[in-house]
Design a protein around this motif. Structure first.
Motif, PDB file in Angstrom:
ATOM      1  N   GLU A 139       0.830  -1.192   0.000  1.00 14.29           N
ATOM      2  CA  GLU A 139       0.000   0.000   0.000  1.00 14.29           C
ATOM      3  C   GLU A 139       0.871   1.250   0.000  1.00 14.29           C
ATOM      4  O   GLU A 139       1.951   1.251   0.577  1.00 14.29           O
ATOM      5  N   ILE A 142      -0.421   8.697  -0.870  1.00 11.45           N
ATOM      6  CA  ILE A 142       0.048   9.818  -1.680  1.00 11.45           C
ATOM      7  C   ILE A 142      -0.431  11.110  -1.041  1.00 11.45           C
ATOM      8  O   ILE A 142      -1.635  11.301  -0.850  1.00 11.45           O
ATOM      9  N   LEU A 153      -1.384  13.349 -11.085  1.00 11.04           N
ATOM     10  CA  LEU A 153      -1.689  12.310 -10.102  1.00 11.04           C
ATOM     11  C   LEU A 153      -1.937  10.965 -10.787  1.00 11.04           C
ATOM     12  O   LEU A 153      -1.564   9.918 -10.265  1.00 11.04           O
ATOM     13  N   LYS A 154      -2.536  10.987 -11.952  1.00  8.20           N
ATOM     14  CA  LYS A 154      -2.789   9.755 -12.699  1.00  8.20           C
ATOM     15  C   LYS A 154      -1.472   9.078 -13.073  1.00  8.20           C
ATOM     16  O   LYS A 154      -1.328   7.861 -12.946  1.00  8.20           O
ATOM     17  N   MET A 157       0.025   7.626  -9.802  1.00 10.17           N
ATOM     18  CA  MET A 157      -0.685   6.407  -9.391  1.00 10.17           C
ATOM     19  C   MET A 157      -0.379   5.243 -10.335  1.00 10.17           C
ATOM     20  O   MET A 157      -0.213   4.101  -9.889  1.00 10.17           O
ATOM     21  N   SER A 158      -0.279   5.514 -11.635  1.00  9.81           N
ATOM     22  CA  SER A 158       0.068   4.455 -12.604  1.00  9.81           C
ATOM     23  C   SER A 158       1.470   3.922 -12.342  1.00  9.81           C
ATOM     24  O   SER A 158       1.711   2.713 -12.438  1.00  9.81           O
ATOM     25  N   CYS A 160       2.938   3.833  -9.443  1.00 11.13           N
ATOM     26  CA  CYS A 160       2.865   3.033  -8.217  1.00 11.13           C
ATOM     27  C   CYS A 160       2.294   1.649  -8.493  1.00 11.13           C
ATOM     28  O   CYS A 160       2.821   0.651  -7.991  1.00 11.13           O
ATOM     29  N   THR A 161       1.225   1.589  -9.281  1.00  7.92           N
ATOM     30  CA  THR A 161       0.655   0.276  -9.591  1.00  7.92           C
ATOM     31  C   THR A 161       1.596  -0.557 -10.454  1.00  7.92           C
ATOM     32  O   THR A 161       1.650  -1.777 -10.317  1.00  7.92           O
ATOM     33  N   TYR A 165       2.265  -1.857  -6.280  1.00  7.57           N
ATOM     34  CA  TYR A 165       1.398  -1.360  -5.210  1.00  7.57           C
ATOM     35  C   TYR A 165      -0.042  -1.387  -5.710  1.00  7.57           C
ATOM     36  O   TYR A 165      -0.414  -0.640  -6.610  1.00  7.57           O
ATOM     37  N   VAL A 168      -3.715   2.152  -3.445  1.00  4.73           N
ATOM     38  CA  VAL A 168      -3.223   3.526  -3.489  1.00  4.73           C
ATOM     39  C   VAL A 168      -4.226   4.404  -2.752  1.00  4.73           C
ATOM     40  O   VAL A 168      -5.416   4.396  -3.077  1.00  4.73           O
ATOM     41  N   SER A 169      -3.757   5.154  -1.743  1.00  2.00           N
ATOM     42  CA  SER A 169      -4.617   6.041  -0.972  1.00  2.00           C
ATOM     43  C   SER A 169      -4.137   7.468  -1.131  1.00  2.00           C
ATOM     44  O   SER A 169      -2.936   7.733  -1.105  1.00  2.00           O
ATOM     45  N   LEU A 170      -5.089   8.379  -1.281  1.00  5.08           N
ATOM     46  CA  LEU A 170      -4.768   9.804  -1.325  1.00  5.08           C
ATOM     47  C   LEU A 170      -5.042  10.394   0.049  1.00  5.08           C
ATOM     48  O   LEU A 170      -6.135  10.226   0.596  1.00  5.08           O
TER      49      LEU A 170
END
Length: 179
Positions: A139, A142, A153-154, A157-158, A160-161, A165, A168-170
């Motif tokens: 996990e 962000i 942010l996209k 997050m991409s 990170c995945t 991960y 993903v939490s904002l």
């Protein structure tokens, strides 16, 4: 007159017996001990993430508290993974890539910490349920300024995945729920 002198002697004797004792500090020390214990226990359990001054988090009415995970910060100037600078924000915005390689590599380097935290939370869950459970997926939290564009942010997050991960939490500022 003789009667008066006896009275004076008696008063003098009782006055000698009374000693002016100092202040009794036992109760005061007990209060201070309890106060120190209270302060130590409450300062060690810091549940909320403290965002740096350069980040203004968005508001939310969410009730759950964030868990300790890998932290990724997105400021107007740079992107940081666990407080170490990874890439400049303007480079990520200008990039056509969806997955930013430098962010992905930094997140892979922190994967051991994320898996350790996930295993610790799974061990706590097992002690309560005493059953076989799959370990929690890695996990990341962000912390992004509310003025950061979603396209940036996209990409974060991409990345990170792509590093593995799956949760993903904002981070947001908790407001009182309206209800």
């Amino acid at each position: 007159m003789r009667h008066e002198s006896r009275r004076m002697k008696r008063m003098a004797r009782s006055h000698k017996r009374k000693k002016t004792s100092g202040m009794n500090l036992t109760s005061l020390m007990d209060v201070f001990t309890i106060l120190v214990f209270f302060l130590l226990t409450n300062t060690s359990s810091n549940e909320a993430l403290e965002p740096p001054k350069v980040i203004t988090l968005p508001d939310s009415v969410v009730e759950t508290k964030p868990r300790e995970t890998v932290t990724l910060m997105v400021t107007a100037e740079e992107i940081l993974v666990e407080s170490s600078s990874v890439v400049i924000t303007s480079e990520v915005i200008e990039s056509e890539e969806i997955v930013i390689e430098s962010i992905k590599q930094a997140m892979i380097a922190e994967l051991d910490k994320a898996i350790g935290v996930a295993l610790a939370s799974t061990a706590e869950g097992e002690s309560e349920t005493q059953g076989e459970q799959e370990p929690e997926p890695p996990e990341v939290n962000i912390l992004a300024d509310r003025g950061i564009p979603f396209s940036l942010l996209k990409k974060v997050m991409s990345s990170c995945t792509a590093a593995g991960y799956t949760k993903v939490s904002l981070a947001v500022i908790q407001k009182a729920s309206q209800g």
